[in-house]
Design a protein around this motif. Structure first.
Motif, PDB file in Angstrom:
ATOM      1  N   GLU A  55      32.572  36.867  34.523  1.00  0.00           N
ATOM      2  CA  GLU A  55      31.149  36.761  34.862  1.00  0.00           C
ATOM      3  C   GLU A  55      30.901  37.073  36.330  1.00  0.00           C
ATOM      4  OE1 GLU A  55      27.634  33.561  35.383  1.00  0.00           O
ATOM      5  OE2 GLU A  55      29.016  33.196  33.727  1.00  0.00           O
ATOM      6  N   ILE A  56      31.747  36.545  37.209  1.00  0.00           N
ATOM      7  CA  ILE A  56      31.543  36.805  38.635  1.00  0.00           C
ATOM      8  C   ILE A  56      31.929  38.251  38.972  1.00  0.00           C
ATOM      9  CG2 ILE A  56      33.747  36.036  39.625  1.00  0.00           C
ATOM     10  CD1 ILE A  56      30.334  34.995  40.950  1.00  0.00           C
ATOM     11  N   VAL A  57      32.895  38.810  38.250  1.00  0.00           N
ATOM     12  CA  VAL A  57      33.247  40.223  38.432  1.00  0.00           C
ATOM     13  C   VAL A  57      32.055  41.097  38.039  1.00  0.00           C
ATOM     14  CG1 VAL A  57      34.714  42.098  37.584  1.00  0.00           C
ATOM     15  CG2 VAL A  57      35.730  39.898  38.168  1.00  0.00           C
ATOM     16  N   ALA A  58      31.371  40.743  36.977  1.00  0.00           N
ATOM     17  CA  ALA A  58      30.186  41.501  36.553  1.00  0.00           C
ATOM     18  C   ALA A  58      29.123  41.490  37.641  1.00  0.00           C
ATOM     19  CB  ALA A  58      29.635  40.931  35.256  1.00  0.00           C
ATOM     20  N   GLN A  59      28.980  40.362  38.325  1.00  0.00           N
ATOM     21  CA  GLN A  59      28.035  40.293  39.444  1.00  0.00           C
ATOM     22  C   GLN A  59      28.446  41.257  40.553  1.00  0.00           C
ATOM     23  OE1 GLN A  59      25.188  38.489  39.837  1.00  0.00           O
ATOM     24  NE2 GLN A  59      25.353  37.725  37.748  1.00  0.00           N
ATOM     25  N   MET A  60      29.753  41.355  40.793  1.00  0.00           N
ATOM     26  CA  MET A  60      30.250  42.279  41.819  1.00  0.00           C
ATOM     27  C   MET A  60      29.975  43.727  41.418  1.00  0.00           C
ATOM     28  SD  MET A  60      33.833  40.496  42.829  1.00  0.00           S
ATOM     29  CE  MET A  60      33.898  38.867  43.534  1.00  0.00           C
ATOM     30  N   TRP A  61      30.211  44.051  40.162  1.00  0.00           N
ATOM     31  CA  TRP A  61      29.939  45.415  39.690  1.00  0.00           C
ATOM     32  C   TRP A  61      28.453  45.741  39.790  1.00  0.00           C
ATOM     33  CZ3 TRP A  61      33.257  44.814  34.681  1.00  0.00           C
ATOM     34  CH2 TRP A  61      34.605  45.036  34.992  1.00  0.00           C
ATOM     35  N   THR A  62      27.624  44.745  39.457  1.00  0.00           N
ATOM     36  CA  THR A  62      26.181  44.956  39.496  1.00  0.00           C
ATOM     37  C   THR A  62      25.706  45.261  40.913  1.00  0.00           C
ATOM     38  OG1 THR A  62      25.872  43.469  37.624  1.00  0.00           O
ATOM     39  CG2 THR A  62      23.946  43.901  38.982  1.00  0.00           C
ATOM     40  N   THR A 106      37.630  34.915  46.879  1.00  0.00           N
ATOM     41  CA  THR A 106      38.070  35.341  48.205  1.00  0.00           C
ATOM     42  C   THR A 106      37.850  36.845  48.296  1.00  0.00           C
ATOM     43  OG1 THR A 106      39.752  33.614  48.172  1.00  0.00           O
ATOM     44  CG2 THR A 106      39.982  35.328  49.843  1.00  0.00           C
ATOM     45  N   ALA A 107      36.885  37.251  49.112  1.00  0.00           N
ATOM     46  CA  ALA A 107      36.520  38.663  49.206  1.00  0.00           C
ATOM     47  C   ALA A 107      37.112  39.301  50.454  1.00  0.00           C
ATOM     48  CB  ALA A 107      35.004  38.811  49.214  1.00  0.00           C
ATOM     49  N   ASP A 108      37.593  40.521  50.285  1.00  0.00           N
ATOM     50  CA  ASP A 108      38.074  41.354  51.384  1.00  0.00           C
ATOM     51  C   ASP A 108      37.237  42.623  51.346  1.00  0.00           C
ATOM     52  OD1 ASP A 108      39.410  42.925  53.209  1.00  0.00           O
ATOM     53  OD2 ASP A 108      41.341  42.894  52.171  1.00  0.00           O
ATOM     54  N   ALA A 109      36.085  42.601  52.039  1.00  0.00           N
ATOM     55  CA  ALA A 109      35.138  43.709  51.978  1.00  0.00           C
ATOM     56  C   ALA A 109      35.723  45.003  52.524  1.00  0.00           C
ATOM     57  CB  ALA A 109      33.854  43.345  52.725  1.00  0.00           C
ATOM     58  N   ALA A 110      36.596  44.917  53.519  1.00  0.00           N
ATOM     59  CA  ALA A 110      37.167  46.115  54.118  1.00  0.00           C
ATOM     60  C   ALA A 110      37.984  46.916  53.102  1.00  0.00           C
ATOM     61  CB  ALA A 110      38.047  45.731  55.308  1.00  0.00           C
ATOM     62  N   ASN A 111      38.634  46.231  52.170  1.00  0.00           N
ATOM     63  CA  ASN A 111      39.440  46.906  51.156  1.00  0.00           C
ATOM     64  C   ASN A 111      38.775  46.899  49.781  1.00  0.00           C
ATOM     65  OD1 ASN A 111      41.671  47.528  52.882  1.00  0.00           O
ATOM     66  ND2 ASN A 111      42.215  45.356  52.821  1.00  0.00           N
ATOM     67  N   ALA A 112      37.535  46.446  49.718  1.00  0.00           N
ATOM     68  CA  ALA A 112      36.785  46.353  48.451  1.00  0.00           C
ATOM     69  C   ALA A 112      37.594  45.595  47.401  1.00  0.00           C
ATOM     70  CB  ALA A 112      36.385  47.733  47.950  1.00  0.00           C
ATOM     71  N   LYS A 113      38.138  44.467  47.830  1.00  0.00           N
ATOM     72  CA  LYS A 113      39.025  43.667  46.973  1.00  0.00           C
ATOM     73  C   LYS A 113      38.541  42.222  46.946  1.00  0.00           C
ATOM     74  CE  LYS A 113      43.693  41.778  47.163  1.00  0.00           C
ATOM     75  NZ  LYS A 113      44.938  41.747  47.925  1.00  0.00           N
ATOM     76  N   ALA A 114      38.659  41.602  45.785  1.00  0.00           N
ATOM     77  CA  ALA A 114      38.320  40.188  45.660  1.00  0.00           C
ATOM     78  C   ALA A 114      39.344  39.511  44.763  1.00  0.00           C
ATOM     79  CB  ALA A 114      36.924  40.001  45.090  1.00  0.00           C
ATOM     80  N   TYR A 131      43.744  30.304  36.370  1.00  0.00           N
ATOM     81  CA  TYR A 131      43.628  31.703  35.964  1.00  0.00           C
ATOM     82  C   TYR A 131      43.189  32.469  37.206  1.00  0.00           C
ATOM     83  CZ  TYR A 131      41.926  35.957  33.797  1.00  0.00           C
ATOM     84  OH  TYR A 131      41.739  37.278  33.459  1.00  0.00           O
ATOM     85  N   THR A 132      43.928  33.500  37.582  1.00  0.00           N
ATOM     86  CA  THR A 132      43.617  34.284  38.772  1.00  0.00           C
ATOM     87  C   THR A 132      43.558  35.756  38.406  1.00  0.00           C
ATOM     88  OG1 THR A 132      44.746  32.673  40.171  1.00  0.00           O
ATOM     89  CG2 THR A 132      44.352  34.828  41.128  1.00  0.00           C
ATOM     90  N   THR A 133      42.560  36.433  38.945  1.00  0.00           N
ATOM     91  CA  THR A 133      42.450  37.874  38.743  1.00  0.00           C
ATOM     92  C   THR A 133      42.056  38.527  40.055  1.00  0.00           C
ATOM     93  OG1 THR A 133      41.498  39.596  37.348  1.00  0.00           O
ATOM     94  CG2 THR A 133      40.029  37.828  38.011  1.00  0.00           C
ATOM     95  N   THR A 134      42.486  39.761  40.246  1.00  0.00           N
ATOM     96  CA  THR A 134      42.165  40.529  41.440  1.00  0.00           C
ATOM     97  C   THR A 134      41.308  41.713  41.034  1.00  0.00           C
ATOM     98  OG1 THR A 134      44.253  39.874  42.438  1.00  0.00           O
ATOM     99  CG2 THR A 134      43.134  41.750  43.422  1.00  0.00           C
ATOM    100  N   VAL A 135      40.237  41.941  41.789  1.00  0.00           N
ATOM    101  CA  VAL A 135      39.290  42.998  41.490  1.00  0.00           C
ATOM    102  C   VAL A 135      39.250  43.978  42.650  1.00  0.00           C
ATOM    103  CG1 VAL A 135      36.875  43.497  40.985  1.00  0.00           C
ATOM    104  CG2 VAL A 135      37.899  41.386  40.175  1.00  0.00           C
ATOM    105  N   TYR A 136      39.292  45.261  42.311  1.00  0.00           N
ATOM    106  CA  TYR A 136      39.126  46.325  43.299  1.00  0.00           C
ATOM    107  C   TYR A 136      37.897  47.145  42.899  1.00  0.00           C
ATOM    108  CZ  TYR A 136      43.918  45.365  44.758  1.00  0.00           C
ATOM    109  OH  TYR A 136      45.055  44.757  45.215  1.00  0.00           O
ATOM    110  N   LEU A 137      36.948  47.298  43.806  1.00  0.00           N
ATOM    111  CA  LEU A 137      35.778  48.136  43.549  1.00  0.00           C
ATOM    112  C   LEU A 137      35.892  49.388  44.394  1.00  0.00           C
ATOM    113  CD1 LEU A 137      32.807  45.602  43.557  1.00  0.00           C
ATOM    114  CD2 LEU A 137      33.995  46.579  41.604  1.00  0.00           C
ATOM    115  N   HIS A 138      35.793  50.537  43.744  1.00  0.00           N
ATOM    116  CA  HIS A 138      35.846  51.811  44.483  1.00  0.00           C
ATOM    117  C   HIS A 138      34.731  52.696  44.050  1.00  0.00           C
ATOM    118  CE1 HIS A 138      39.669  51.007  46.400  1.00  0.00           C
ATOM    119  NE2 HIS A 138      40.131  50.576  45.241  1.00  0.00           N
TER     120      HIS A 138
END
Length: 138
Positions: A55-62, A106-114, A131-138
């Motif tokens: 759900e929070i990843v969807a917010q990031m994509w949006t 935990t967001a790392d805006a410089a690398n577009a990673k959360a 449960y842990t997941t890592t997201v990269y937005l490019h």
């Protein structure tokens, strides 16, 4: 030829042994059902944690950004952590809260990673689950 008295009580011993074997089997069955129920609950919680993270990843994509507003993250954390007694389902997502749930982003805006972590603990459990997941937005 054996006398009748030498056989006295033999049938009773056979019946008692049969009852003992049946009882041990029945206890094994009860233990298996208990373990299956516990595993089912754990699996349901893991699946729910993955959905909460999604759900929070969807917010990031949006928003096309790993950096979300504090209000968005706070609302997500609040909905995730509400006790089952006070909230049986989240009206926005249809998801129920996790027992003693805690979410971190935990967001790392410089690398577009959360990195998103969802932690929970069953009321009778001594250990927490994460449960842990890592997201990269490019």
């Amino acid at each position: 030829m054996k006398s009748v008295n030498s056989q006295a009580g033999f049938l009773l011993i056979e019946v008692l042994i049969a009852i003992l074997i049946f009882s041990i089997g029945l206890l094994g069955l009860v233990a298996a059902v208990t373990a299956a129920s516990r595993n089912s609950t754990e699996s349901e919680d893991r699946g729910r944690a993955a959905l909460w993270a999604n759900e929070i990843v969807a917010q990031m994509w949006t928003t096309n950004s790993v950096t979300l507003s504090p209000t968005t993250i706070s609302n997500w954390q609040t909905a995730l952590s509400l006790s089952t007694a006070t909230n049986t389902s989240n009206t926005n997502t249809g998801l129920g809260p996790l027992p003693n749930g805690l979410g971190t982003v935990t967001a790392d805006a410089a690398n577009a990673k959360a990195v998103i972590s969802v932690t929970w603990q069953e009321p009778k459990a001594t250990a927490t689950s994460t449960y842990t997941t890592t997201v990269y937005l490019h």
